[in-house]
Every structure is written in C-alpha cells, then in structure tokens.
Design a protein around this motif. Structure first.
Motif, PDB file in Angstrom:
ATOM      1  N   GLU A 198       2.296   0.274   8.259  1.00  0.00           N
ATOM      2  CA  GLU A 198       1.537   0.950   7.220  1.00  0.00           C
ATOM      3  C   GLU A 198       0.510  -0.019   6.655  1.00  0.00           C
ATOM      4  OE1 GLU A 198       4.444   2.168   4.390  1.00  0.00           O
ATOM      5  OE2 GLU A 198       5.338   3.688   5.695  1.00  0.00           O
ATOM      6  N   SER A 245      -2.937  -0.447   3.699  1.00  0.00           N
ATOM      7  CA  SER A 245      -3.875   0.033   2.678  1.00  0.00           C
ATOM      8  C   SER A 245      -5.032  -0.947   2.552  1.00  0.00           C
ATOM      9  CB  SER A 245      -3.173   0.176   1.323  1.00  0.00           C
ATOM     10  OG  SER A 245      -2.130   1.115   1.375  1.00  0.00           O
ATOM     11  N   ASP A 279      -9.151  11.290   0.636  1.00  0.00           N
ATOM     12  CA  ASP A 279      -8.825  11.792  -0.697  1.00  0.00           C
ATOM     13  C   ASP A 279     -10.121  12.043  -1.483  1.00  0.00           C
ATOM     14  OD1 ASP A 279      -7.351  12.558  -2.905  1.00  0.00           O
ATOM     15  OD2 ASP A 279      -7.173  10.512  -3.658  1.00  0.00           O
ATOM     16  N   ASP A 290      -2.099   8.908  -4.877  1.00  0.00           N
ATOM     17  CA  ASP A 290      -1.849   7.626  -5.525  1.00  0.00           C
ATOM     18  C   ASP A 290      -2.521   6.484  -4.772  1.00  0.00           C
ATOM     19  OD1 ASP A 290      -0.322   8.862  -7.478  1.00  0.00           O
ATOM     20  OD2 ASP A 290       1.557   8.605  -6.363  1.00  0.00           O
ATOM     21  N   ASN A 291      -2.542   6.584  -3.449  1.00  0.00           N
ATOM     22  CA  ASN A 291      -3.122   5.533  -2.623  1.00  0.00           C
ATOM     23  C   ASN A 291      -3.993   6.161  -1.535  1.00  0.00           C
ATOM     24  OD1 ASN A 291      -3.792   3.287  -1.157  1.00  0.00           O
ATOM     25  ND2 ASN A 291      -1.698   2.702  -0.628  1.00  0.00           N
ATOM     26  N   TYR A 293      -4.105   4.691   2.139  1.00  0.00           N
ATOM     27  CA  TYR A 293      -2.876   4.586   2.934  1.00  0.00           C
ATOM     28  C   TYR A 293      -3.109   5.038   4.378  1.00  0.00           C
ATOM     29  CZ  TYR A 293       1.724   5.681   4.797  1.00  0.00           C
ATOM     30  OH  TYR A 293       2.849   5.761   5.597  1.00  0.00           O
ATOM     31  N   GLU A 304      -5.283   9.888   7.683  1.00  0.00           N
ATOM     32  CA  GLU A 304      -4.164   9.011   7.348  1.00  0.00           C
ATOM     33  C   GLU A 304      -3.611   8.252   8.543  1.00  0.00           C
ATOM     34  OE1 GLU A 304      -2.126  12.751   8.728  1.00  0.00           O
ATOM     35  OE2 GLU A 304      -4.016  12.157   7.780  1.00  0.00           O
TER      36      GLU A 304
END
Length: 233
Positions: A15, A17, A26, A32-33, A36, A73
């Motif tokens: 994973e 970020s 987004d 929230d992130n 990600y 994502e």
C-alpha cells in the motif's frame, strides 16, 4: 563459454500514499486519504543464447507492467530501474522525456527515468571479439505497450487489459508496437586500463508515443552517436 540461460522476476505489492497526484481518486474530497494506492507491480527480464570467448548471440525479452489509470486506487505501473539499459534511444531518451513532460516534479515517481516502461520488448544482440581488447556489438529492439494510458502511450481501438477493452477519451493510435531501434557499437581497451567505446543507434517510434508532448521530432525518427572513455585501475 557455452549455453546461457538467466532471468529475473520482480513483484512489488503493498500500500502507498506517496504518489502526489492532487485530487487523485477523490475529486469531491470525501476520502480520508485520497492518495491511497493498492500496489501490484510486475517486471521481468530473461536471456538465452550462446557465449564463447570470441562471440556471443543472446536473445533477451523483458517486461515492465504499466498502469492505464494512474488516478484510481490501483497502482500497477513502474519502470525497471534505469541502470538496466535496453537500447540507447527508445527507453533511455524518448519515453524518458515523454513521461517527465506528462507529470509534474511532485509526481516524479511516475517518470520512467530511462528505464523499460509500460511495455514488453525483445532485444536480440550479438557480440564479436576478434581479439581480447576489441569487441563489436549489434542489437535490435522492438517494444509493445502493456497498458496504454492515453497520455504517455496512446490508445488504439481494440486495446485490452486483462481481457477487457480499455476505455480511453480518444483512440489516436493505429500501430500495435511502440517502436523499434537498431544499435551498433565498438569497444576497445588500450594498455589494459583505458577503455573507449563508440556506439550509434537509429530509432523509429510508432504513433503510440505522443512526440509533441515532450517537444520531440513529430516524425518519430531519432539518431544518436555516442563516445566515451574511461580509465580503470
């Protein structure tokens, strides 16, 4: 000398970020992130051939997984490390400049930096050594896109990823391949320590590569002549 078989496979999972694409995945600011990513990157290089002290003939093929949508994502594309050189122009210069022009410095992790990028390739090459201190080289490179993204590698009607047709905003390409390249070179060693190399390459990219994005020759034809010298202790 004799039969040569070697290869290497890499897979990066996890994973992340760390890839700064503002607004990625987004656009409404609801996550929230928003940066990600689920990471699943693949690459490989395989070689087979025959080597002797006076000559060698090697067939090489390789792969660097691409990403047809860098703002979702899933993060699946990353170039092979640029220290692993395949040819002199197609990857090292052309795609390096195109990817750098497509992304800002905040997303320089997406630059190819000259490494094998979002493609499969074949790279047969031969070497002839008439003496211990002289070597002649000839090679041919041909590459095909892995996952066209419509930005660095343009889409063609009928392109598929994992058995599903890619949805692009436009389908500007007609060619299947990315381009080809021919390399020749001569390496000579003087007095055991002074190494001199002269190499040349001619490359022709297809309409898969957007030349205008990086201000490159729109005909997609490139030539280079390179020379270098080094003293080895």
């Amino acid at each position: 000398g004799g039969l040569l078989l070697e290869g290497e496979v890499l897979n990066i999972r996890g994973e992340s970020s760390a890839i700064a694409l503002p607004g990625a995945f987004d656009p409404l600011g609801e996550l929230d992130n928003p940066l990600y990513k689920e990471v699943n990157i693949w690459g490989y290089v395989a070689r087979g051939g025959y080597e002797q002290s006076s000559y060698s003939a090697i067939f090489e093929l390789g792969y660097a997984s691409g990403d047809d949508n860098v703002i979702d994502e899933k993060f699946t594309g990353r170039a092979i490390h640029p220290d692993y050189n395949v040819g002199l122009l197609l990857y090292d210069e052309v795609l390096s400049r195109v990817t750098a022009a497509s992304y800002t410095e905040t997303a320089d992790g997406l630059w190819s930096n000259g490494g094998v990028y979002n493609s499969r390739y074949i790279y047969p090459h031969i070497k002839f050594r008439p003496s211990d201190n002289l070597e002649f080289i000839g090679a041919y490179l041909l590459a095909w896109p892995d996952k066209p993204d419509g930005t660095n590698i343009l889409c063609k009607k009928g392109d598929e990823v994992d058995g599903k047709k890619i949805e692009c905003s436009s389908y500007d390409a007609k060619d299947d391949h990315l381009g080809w390249e021919v390399n020749v070179g001569a390496h000579h060693t003087f007095h055991e320590h002074i190494k001199v190399a002269v190499e040349a390459a001619w490359a022709k990219t297809s309409d898969r590569v957007p030349m205008e994005r990086a201000g490159l020759n729109p005909d997609g034809e490139f030539f280079t002549l390179q020379a270098r010298a080094a003293f080895e202790f």
